[in-house]
Design an enzyme around this catalytic site. Structure first.
Site, PDB file in Angstrom:
ATOM      1  N   ASP A 234      19.844  25.478  16.484  1.00  0.00           N
ATOM      2  CA  ASP A 234      20.021  24.743  17.732  1.00  0.00           C
ATOM      3  C   ASP A 234      19.018  23.608  17.849  1.00  0.00           C
ATOM      4  O   ASP A 234      17.834  23.791  17.582  1.00  0.00           O
ATOM      5  CB  ASP A 234      19.839  25.714  18.905  1.00  0.00           C
ATOM      6  CG  ASP A 234      20.366  25.174  20.214  1.00  0.00           C
ATOM      7  OD1 ASP A 234      21.175  24.234  20.184  1.00  0.00           O
ATOM      8  OD2 ASP A 234      19.983  25.706  21.263  1.00  0.00           O
TER       9      ASP A 234
ATOM     10  N   HIS B  59      31.996  22.189  20.205  1.00  0.00           N
ATOM     11  CA  HIS B  59      30.886  21.957  21.142  1.00  0.00           C
ATOM     12  C   HIS B  59      30.075  20.716  20.793  1.00  0.00           C
ATOM     13  O   HIS B  59      29.798  19.884  21.665  1.00  0.00           O
ATOM     14  CB  HIS B  59      29.993  23.191  21.160  1.00  0.00           C
ATOM     15  CG  HIS B  59      28.709  23.009  21.899  1.00  0.00           C
ATOM     16  ND1 HIS B  59      28.661  22.708  23.246  1.00  0.00           N
ATOM     17  CD2 HIS B  59      27.408  23.074  21.476  1.00  0.00           C
ATOM     18  CE1 HIS B  59      27.399  22.600  23.623  1.00  0.00           C
ATOM     19  NE2 HIS B  59      26.621  22.806  22.580  1.00  0.00           N
TER      20      HIS B  59
END
EC number: 1.11.1.19
Length: 509
Positions: free
Chosen positions: A229, A365
């Site tokens: 991330d 996403h």
């Protein structure tokens, strides 16, 4: 001879001034009773392979940004090891201001301090205020952001979100501020909390706190679903050294009053940033079960096909490797290589950008939140489209690892998720825009065939109802899936993270 930390700090300041490197804020030493003092031998920040690195001392020395006056969390990014978010209300403004100026302002960690282990504190302290917090301090200046002025609870309906699932303290405007503490041990953070509470006494009340931590071992840098991330952080022009494919933005996209910030700010607010905080629970066992139950047909094991579906939902494999570059199998070496893992645009020779989802679904996403060539920008990295809608993310996971019992039952029994933190100079162009206009918009990116792309399968919201998402199945891009909400918002607040000079100045006056 061992030099004292105070002498070293003063000597560094004199040398910087002599070399023309001094900023407008004088060097500060941690002699406040609110500080946990000591000498740091290892960094409180952690560089993770595949992520943009911590800003270096050389970058700090070379930039025109006043990094002595910018709070460190704004530009450090997702590199903290342990963190605590301490949400408070101000009971006695006069006493609070006295301690804010004398005890807190001198120990607020700047970007400059965090860029070098030698100047890092044992615990990095930053502080930010909600609009009601500023009003409690008698600060009525217009900061030029209506979303901040109204508070996040009033913004919930914009995200198709009910406050019924929110932490009660977030469901209103009662939170006046947040103190953000970062270190490499929980014990040091606990000591810092005790010092702060002793310093402020009854002038504040703790309303809520959230402890967070980088994940253990090989999962360091990965969020709770398991995906690396923070790869697509923007690079600030004139500060960061851009990586291949990294979005390059002017400082005014993140820092108030900096280059190309279009809003006129009060002079004391130049060098700050608006902080969007969100507590996002992640239903990991349920997410994993959904992937297994809906794994696309094809060759390979059930788990491998489930991993493929997860990668197409996110836009990256768990290693961080982008599916746009490796659409059928993970490539851990690519994921760990920051020189390659962000260097793509979604455009491929011989494939139609408006209809091809064989490499990456339109709804993935990372494509929803940074559409690259989908918005008509350059087909060659770095793609500068949508630079004004960039945010500097500084979040961290919270909660325990998934237990064997939870995995066996496919049911969450202990809360875990992401303490989402995003900095930007305009909430309406940053976090709010990304969530409402892109993630929650079934027709974004525009100009695609089919025109209805569906919601962001990770963070897209639909008032608690299942989200319809298209293009996730590699063998049938026109098929849709109904996806439950695996990321549950427990609310948050909008804050202003002021320049350090304002903490001991305008806000304490």
């Amino acid at each position: 001879m061992r030099l004292s930390p105070v002498f070293v700090a003063l000597l560094s300041g004199l040398l910087a001034a002599d070399l023309g490197l001094a900023r407008s804020v004088a060097p500060r030493v941690a002699d406040s009773p609110a500080a946990v003092t000591g000498t740091r031998k290892t960094s409180l920040l952690k560089n993770v392979a595949g992520l943009p690195p911590v800003p270096s001392a050389a970058q700090v020395a070379a930039t025109s940004l006043n990094t002595d006056d910018i709070q460190g969390d704004i530009l450090v990014g997702m590199h903290k090891q342990k963190q605590l978010f301490y949400f408070f209300a101000i009971n006695d403004p006069a006493t609070f201001k006295t301690h804010l100026a004398s005890d807190i302002a001198p120990v607020v960690a700047s970007v400059t301090q965090l860029s070098n282990v030698a100047t890092q504190p044992l615990v990095a302290l930053n502080i930010a205020f909600s609009n009601t917090g500023l009003l409690a301090l008698g600060v009525t200046d217009n900061l030029g952001d209506s979303l901040f002025a109204n508070g996040q609870a009033k913004d919930a309906t914009s995200f198709k979100e009910s406050t019924s699932s929110w932490v009660p303290q977030f469901a209103g405007t009662g939170i006046h501020g947040v103190i953000i503490l970062a270190s490499d041990t929980t014990d040091l953070i606990d000591q810092q909390v005790a010092s702060i509470e002793s310093t402020f006494g009854s002038s504040i009340s703790k309303l809520y706190s959230l402890s967070a931590s980088i994940r253990p071992g090989n999962e360091a840098g990965h969020e709770m679903f398991g995906f690396l991330d923070g790869i697509a952080q923007p690079a600030i022009n004139g500060f960061n050294t851009p990586l291949p494919g990294q979005n390059i933005v002017d400082a005014g996209v993140i820092i108030t009053g900096a280059t190309n910030d279009p809003i006129t700010r009060p002079s004391w607010a130049v060098g700050g940033s608006f902080l969007a905080f969100r507590q996002l629970e992640q239903l990991v066992p349920e997410f994993n079960k959904y992937l297994l139950d809906n794994a696309p047909a094809g060759s390979g094991s059930l788990q491998a096909r489930a991993d493929l579906l997860g990668a197409r939902m996110v836009g990256r494999w768990k290693s961080g490797a982008p599916i746009d570059l490796t659409p059928t199998a993970d490539d851990p070496a690519l994921g760990a290589d920051a020189q390659r893992n962000n260097n793509f645009t979604y455009s491929h020779a011989g494939f139609d950008l408006g209809s091809d989802q064989s490499h990456c679904p339109f709804s993935a996403h990372i494509r929803k939140t940074r559409p690259r060539a989908d918005l008509g920008g350059s087909l060659t990295p770095p793609n500068l489209s949508a630079g004004a809608n960039s945010i500097m993310r500084s979040g961290i996971p919270y909660g325990p690892e998934v237990t064997s019992a939870e995995s066996a039952s496919n049911t969450t029994t202990q809360e875990r998720g992401l303490a989402f933190v995003a900095y930007q100079a305009q909430l309406s162009q940053g976090f709010h825009f990304l969530q409402q206009t892109w993630a929650d918009n079934a027709n974004f990116p525009p100009g695609k065939t089919p025109a209805t792309v569906g919601l962001d399968p990770i963070i897209g919201q639909n008032n608690g109802q299942p989200r319809v998402v298209n293009g996730l199945l590699p063998s049938n891009s026109s098929a849709s899936l109904s996806i439950p909400q695996f990321v549950v918002s427990h609310g948050g607040e909008y804050f202003f993270s002021p320049p350090i000079s304002a903490i001991g100045g305008r806000l304490s006056a």
